[in-house]
Write an enzyme that holds these catalytic residues in place. Sequence first.
Site, PDB file in Angstrom:
ATOM      1  N   THR A 124       5.630   1.495  -6.687  1.00  0.00           N
ATOM      2  CA  THR A 124       4.510   2.421  -6.476  1.00  0.00           C
ATOM      3  C   THR A 124       4.983   3.872  -6.505  1.00  0.00           C
ATOM      4  O   THR A 124       6.146   4.151  -6.183  1.00  0.00           O
ATOM      5  CB  THR A 124       3.850   2.119  -5.110  1.00  0.00           C
ATOM      6  OG1 THR A 124       3.031   3.219  -4.733  1.00  0.00           O
ATOM      7  CG2 THR A 124       4.875   1.929  -3.997  1.00  0.00           C
ATOM      8  N   ASP A 125       4.076   4.778  -6.849  1.00  0.00           N
ATOM      9  CA  ASP A 125       4.422   6.210  -6.816  1.00  0.00           C
ATOM     10  C   ASP A 125       4.663   6.696  -5.390  1.00  0.00           C
ATOM     11  O   ASP A 125       5.222   7.779  -5.182  1.00  0.00           O
ATOM     12  CB  ASP A 125       3.328   7.057  -7.493  1.00  0.00           C
ATOM     13  CG  ASP A 125       1.953   6.950  -6.830  1.00  0.00           C
ATOM     14  OD1 ASP A 125       1.782   6.156  -5.882  1.00  0.00           O
ATOM     15  OD2 ASP A 125       1.042   7.680  -7.270  1.00  0.00           O
ATOM     16  N   GLU A 126       4.250   5.869  -4.396  1.00  0.00           N
ATOM     17  CA  GLU A 126       4.407   6.307  -3.002  1.00  0.00           C
ATOM     18  C   GLU A 126       5.871   6.420  -2.593  1.00  0.00           C
ATOM     19  O   GLU A 126       6.194   7.050  -1.586  1.00  0.00           O
ATOM     20  CB  GLU A 126       3.627   5.386  -2.064  1.00  0.00           C
ATOM     21  CG  GLU A 126       2.147   5.423  -2.395  1.00  0.00           C
ATOM     22  CD  GLU A 126       1.240   4.751  -1.374  1.00  0.00           C
ATOM     23  OE1 GLU A 126       1.547   4.772  -0.185  1.00  0.00           O
ATOM     24  OE2 GLU A 126       0.203   4.216  -1.807  1.00  0.00           O
ATOM     25  N   TYR A 152       5.199   1.365   4.764  1.00  0.00           N
ATOM     26  CA  TYR A 152       4.936   0.701   3.471  1.00  0.00           C
ATOM     27  C   TYR A 152       5.791   1.306   2.362  1.00  0.00           C
ATOM     28  O   TYR A 152       6.522   0.608   1.665  1.00  0.00           O
ATOM     29  CB  TYR A 152       3.445   0.813   3.108  1.00  0.00           C
ATOM     30  CG  TYR A 152       3.153   0.516   1.650  1.00  0.00           C
ATOM     31  CD1 TYR A 152       3.333  -0.765   1.138  1.00  0.00           C
ATOM     32  CD2 TYR A 152       2.718   1.532   0.777  1.00  0.00           C
ATOM     33  CE1 TYR A 152       3.082  -1.039  -0.214  1.00  0.00           C
ATOM     34  CE2 TYR A 152       2.460   1.266  -0.561  1.00  0.00           C
ATOM     35  CZ  TYR A 152       2.651  -0.021  -1.047  1.00  0.00           C
ATOM     36  OH  TYR A 152       2.414  -0.282  -2.387  1.00  0.00           O
ATOM     37  N   LYS A 156       8.910  -0.287   0.076  1.00  0.00           N
ATOM     38  CA  LYS A 156       8.875  -0.393  -1.396  1.00  0.00           C
ATOM     39  C   LYS A 156      10.079   0.341  -2.006  1.00  0.00           C
ATOM     40  O   LYS A 156      10.685  -0.138  -2.967  1.00  0.00           O
ATOM     41  CB  LYS A 156       7.568   0.182  -1.953  1.00  0.00           C
ATOM     42  CG  LYS A 156       6.320  -0.604  -1.618  1.00  0.00           C
ATOM     43  CD  LYS A 156       6.296  -2.017  -2.209  1.00  0.00           C
ATOM     44  CE  LYS A 156       6.099  -2.028  -3.710  1.00  0.00           C
ATOM     45  NZ  LYS A 156       5.952  -3.427  -4.228  1.00  0.00           N
TER      46      LYS A 156
HETATM   47  P1  NAD Z   1      -2.660  -7.058  -2.552  1.00  0.00           P
HETATM   48  O1  NAD Z   1      -2.408  -6.822  -1.103  1.00  0.00           O
HETATM   49  O2  NAD Z   1      -4.054  -7.090  -3.056  1.00  0.00           O
HETATM   50  O3  NAD Z   1      -1.995  -8.455  -2.975  1.00  0.00           O
HETATM   51  C1  NAD Z   1      -0.737  -8.852  -2.522  1.00  0.00           C
HETATM   52  C2  NAD Z   1      -0.580 -10.343  -2.861  1.00  0.00           C
HETATM   53  O4  NAD Z   1       0.755 -10.731  -2.456  1.00  0.00           O
HETATM   54  C3  NAD Z   1      -1.546 -11.255  -2.132  1.00  0.00           C
HETATM   55  O5  NAD Z   1      -2.052 -12.230  -3.015  1.00  0.00           O
HETATM   56  C4  NAD Z   1      -0.684 -11.908  -1.044  1.00  0.00           C
HETATM   57  O6  NAD Z   1      -1.138 -13.208  -0.696  1.00  0.00           O
HETATM   58  C5  NAD Z   1       0.661 -11.959  -1.739  1.00  0.00           C
HETATM   59  N1  NAD Z   1       1.792 -12.027  -0.802  1.00  0.00           N
HETATM   60  C6  NAD Z   1       1.990 -11.279   0.317  1.00  0.00           C
HETATM   61  N2  NAD Z   1       3.123 -11.668   0.918  1.00  0.00           N
HETATM   62  C7  NAD Z   1       3.657 -12.651   0.147  1.00  0.00           C
HETATM   63  C8  NAD Z   1       4.838 -13.429   0.233  1.00  0.00           C
HETATM   64  N3  NAD Z   1       5.698 -13.296   1.260  1.00  0.00           N
HETATM   65  N4  NAD Z   1       5.094 -14.330  -0.741  1.00  0.00           N
HETATM   66  C9  NAD Z   1       4.223 -14.500  -1.766  1.00  0.00           C
HETATM   67  N5  NAD Z   1       3.075 -13.813  -1.886  1.00  0.00           N
HETATM   68  C10 NAD Z   1       2.812 -12.895  -0.942  1.00  0.00           C
HETATM   69  O7  NAD Z   1      -1.782  -5.976  -3.302  1.00  0.00           O
HETATM   70  P2  NAD Z   1      -2.047  -5.198  -4.677  1.00  0.00           P
HETATM   71  O8  NAD Z   1      -2.823  -3.984  -4.398  1.00  0.00           O
HETATM   72  O9  NAD Z   1      -2.491  -6.166  -5.702  1.00  0.00           O
HETATM   73  O10 NAD Z   1      -0.563  -4.721  -5.026  1.00  0.00           O
HETATM   74  C11 NAD Z   1       0.317  -5.561  -5.770  1.00  0.00           C
HETATM   75  C12 NAD Z   1       1.647  -4.853  -5.948  1.00  0.00           C
HETATM   76  O11 NAD Z   1       1.445  -3.624  -6.637  1.00  0.00           O
HETATM   77  C13 NAD Z   1       2.339  -4.497  -4.639  1.00  0.00           C
HETATM   78  O12 NAD Z   1       3.715  -4.730  -4.798  1.00  0.00           O
HETATM   79  C14 NAD Z   1       2.057  -3.016  -4.465  1.00  0.00           C
HETATM   80  O13 NAD Z   1       3.102  -2.388  -3.745  1.00  0.00           O
HETATM   81  C15 NAD Z   1       2.014  -2.556  -5.902  1.00  0.00           C
HETATM   82  N6  NAD Z   1       1.169  -1.375  -6.187  1.00  0.00           N
HETATM   83  C16 NAD Z   1      -0.137  -1.347  -5.757  1.00  0.00           C
HETATM   84  C17 NAD Z   1      -0.927  -0.244  -6.078  1.00  0.00           C
HETATM   85  C18 NAD Z   1      -2.378  -0.195  -5.660  1.00  0.00           C
HETATM   86  O14 NAD Z   1      -3.038   0.833  -5.893  1.00  0.00           O
HETATM   87  N7  NAD Z   1      -2.953  -1.250  -5.112  1.00  0.00           N
HETATM   88  C19 NAD Z   1      -0.396   0.809  -6.818  1.00  0.00           C
HETATM   89  C20 NAD Z   1       0.946   0.743  -7.237  1.00  0.00           C
HETATM   90  C21 NAD Z   1       1.710  -0.357  -6.908  1.00  0.00           C
HETATM   91  P1  TYD Z   2      -5.748   3.645   0.272  1.00  0.00           P
HETATM   92  O1  TYD Z   2      -6.775   3.004  -0.583  1.00  0.00           O
HETATM   93  O2  TYD Z   2      -5.377   3.010   1.572  1.00  0.00           O
HETATM   94  O3  TYD Z   2      -4.470   3.866  -0.655  1.00  0.00           O
HETATM   95  P2  TYD Z   2      -3.094   4.701  -0.374  1.00  0.00           P
HETATM   96  O4  TYD Z   2      -3.046   5.107   1.038  1.00  0.00           O
HETATM   97  O5  TYD Z   2      -2.044   3.685  -0.695  1.00  0.00           O
HETATM   98  O6  TYD Z   2      -3.151   5.842  -1.322  1.00  0.00           O
HETATM   99  O7  TYD Z   2      -6.225   5.125   0.589  1.00  0.00           O
HETATM  100  C1  TYD Z   2      -6.497   6.064  -0.438  1.00  0.00           C
HETATM  101  C2  TYD Z   2      -6.822   7.388   0.220  1.00  0.00           C
HETATM  102  O8  TYD Z   2      -8.049   7.257   0.939  1.00  0.00           O
HETATM  103  C3  TYD Z   2      -5.789   7.836   1.234  1.00  0.00           C
HETATM  104  O9  TYD Z   2      -5.646   9.260   1.174  1.00  0.00           O
HETATM  105  C4  TYD Z   2      -6.388   7.447   2.577  1.00  0.00           C
HETATM  106  C5  TYD Z   2      -7.893   7.573   2.331  1.00  0.00           C
HETATM  107  N1  TYD Z   2      -8.747   6.629   3.090  1.00  0.00           N
HETATM  108  C6  TYD Z   2      -9.838   7.135   3.824  1.00  0.00           C
HETATM  109  O10 TYD Z   2     -10.099   8.358   3.852  1.00  0.00           O
HETATM  110  N2  TYD Z   2     -10.621   6.253   4.499  1.00  0.00           N
HETATM  111  C7  TYD Z   2     -10.369   4.910   4.518  1.00  0.00           C
HETATM  112  O11 TYD Z   2     -11.116   4.153   5.190  1.00  0.00           O
HETATM  113  C8  TYD Z   2      -9.267   4.407   3.745  1.00  0.00           C
HETATM  114  C9  TYD Z   2      -8.962   2.950   3.721  1.00  0.00           C
HETATM  115  C10 TYD Z   2      -8.491   5.316   3.055  1.00  0.00           C
END
Ligand code: NAD
Ligand code: TYD
Length: 338
Positions: A124-126, A152, A156
Site C-alpha cells: 500500500t502507499d501508506e 496497519y 505492511k
Molecule cells: P479486506 O480486509 O477486504 O480483505 C482481506 C482478506 O484477507 C479477507 O478476505 C480476509 O478474510 C483475509 N485474511 C485476513 N487474515 C487472513 C489470514 N491470516 N489468512 C488468510 N486470509 C486472511 O482487504 P482489501 O481492502 O481487499 O485489501 C487487500 C490487500 O490490499 C491488503 O493486503 C491491503 O493491505 C492491500 N491494499 C488495500 C488497499 C485498499 O484501498 N483497500 C489499497 C492498497 C493496498
Molecule cells: P479509509 O477508508 O479507512 O482508508 P485509509 O485510512 O486506509 O485511507 O479512510 C479513508 C479516509 O476517510 C481517511 O482519511 C479516514 C476518513 N474516514 C472518515 O472520515 N470517516 C470514516 O468513517 C472512515 C471509515 C474514514
Amino acid sequence: MKIVVTGGAGFIGSNFVYYELKNSDDEIICYDKLTYAGNLETLKDAENNPKYKFIRGSISNRERVYRLFEEEKPDVIVNFAAESHVDRSIEDPELFLRTNIIGTSVLLDACKKYGIQRFHQVSTDEVYGDLPLDRPDLFFTEKTNLHTSSPYSASKASADLIVQAYQRTYKIPATISRCSNNYGPYHFPEKLIPLMIINALNGKKLPVYGTGENVRDWLYVEDHCSAIDLIIRKGKVGEVYNVGGHNEKTNLEVVKTILKILGKGEDLIEFVTDRKGHDQRYAIDPTKIETELGWTPKTKFADGIKKTVDWYLQNKDWWEKIISGEYQDYYAKMYGNR
Ligand code: NAD
Ligand code: TYD
C-alpha cells in the site's frame, strides 16, 4: 499457470479472482481464512467455474500453508491476505503484526521450501507515511523513504522489508506493488466510501473525521487488478511498482459527491473526533509502472464513483447481511463516543 490468491474473499482479492477468471486461462485458487472481512457470498459467481477453487486457511498457519504448497504446487502467489483497516489497527495492533508480518513470512518460507515462479506482495502507499496538504507538488515515488504512521501501515512496511530480504537472501522471485486507496464492488462497509453510501441510503449520519480535509488518491479496483496482473506477468523480479491514477480528493469532496449521486442533503454530514495519527495526504506517482509496463488506469473517479454507488444500490442483499451481524457491535464501539 496455477495462481494462489491469498485473501481472495476480501474486497480487492475477490475482484482480482474475477479479473483473472475473465481475462486469463489460469487456474485460480482462493486461499482465505474468512475473517470478518472475508465473505464467500462475494465469490458465489466463481463457484461453478472449473478454473476456480476455494481453500480455507490462514497464511499464518505454517502447517496448513505447507500442505497447500504440497497439494496444489502453485506457480504464483499473490498475497492480498491482511488485516486492512487502520481504525481496527489502532484498537488491536498485535493482530496486524501477526497476520501482516508473520503471515507473509510463512508464505515466503513456503516459497523457499517448495519453490515458486513468482511471489507478489500487495502492499500500500501508506508505507510512505503522508504528505503535507500545502505541498501539492509532492508525490510518492518508489524511492520515497518508508515512514509509517499507523500500526496497519507499519505492519505492511515490515512485510515489504521481509519480502525484499527473502528476495535478496534466498533469491525468491518477488515483486511488490504499492497502491493508493481502492473503491468499487464488494468493499467492506467499514471503509470510507461504502460506509458513506450505506449510511446515506439508511438515512444515518455520515461521520467525517476531523475537518474532512484529508486527501486520498482513489483508484477503481479493476485498475488495481490490471496493474497486478501486468506485474506478475511482465514485472521485473526485485522491483517495487507504485500504482495510482491521480484521482486526489478530500474526504469531504468524496462524501459530498456520494450524497449528490444519491440525491441526499449535506445535512447528513457529521464531523466527528479525528482518527489518532491521521495521515494528511496520499498521492502516487505512477510513472514507473506506466513507462516500464505500459499500465494505464481506465476509470476516472467521476465514472467509478457512479458505478460504485449503483453497485451498492443493486446489491443490497450483499451488504444488508453484513451490517445485520457483528458489524452492529463494531459500529457502536468505533462511532458510539466519537
Ligand atoms: P479486506 O480486509 O477486504 O480483505 C482481506 C482478506 O484477507 C479477507 O478476505 C480476509 O478474510 C483475509 N485474511 C485476513 N487474515 C487472513 C489470514 N491470516 N489468512 C488468510 N486470509 C486472511 O482487504 P482489501 O481492502 O481487499 O485489501 C487487500 C490487500 O490490499 C491488503 O493486503 C491491503 O493491505 C492491500 N491494499 C488495500 C488497499 C485498499 O484501498 N483497500 C489499497 C492498497 C493496498
Ligand atoms: P479509509 O477508508 O479507512 O482508508 P485509509 O485510512 O486506509 O485511507 O479512510 C479513508 C479516509 O476517510 C481517511 O482519511 C479516514 C476518513 N474516514 C472518515 O472520515 N470517516 C470514516 O468513517 C472512515 C471509515 C474514514
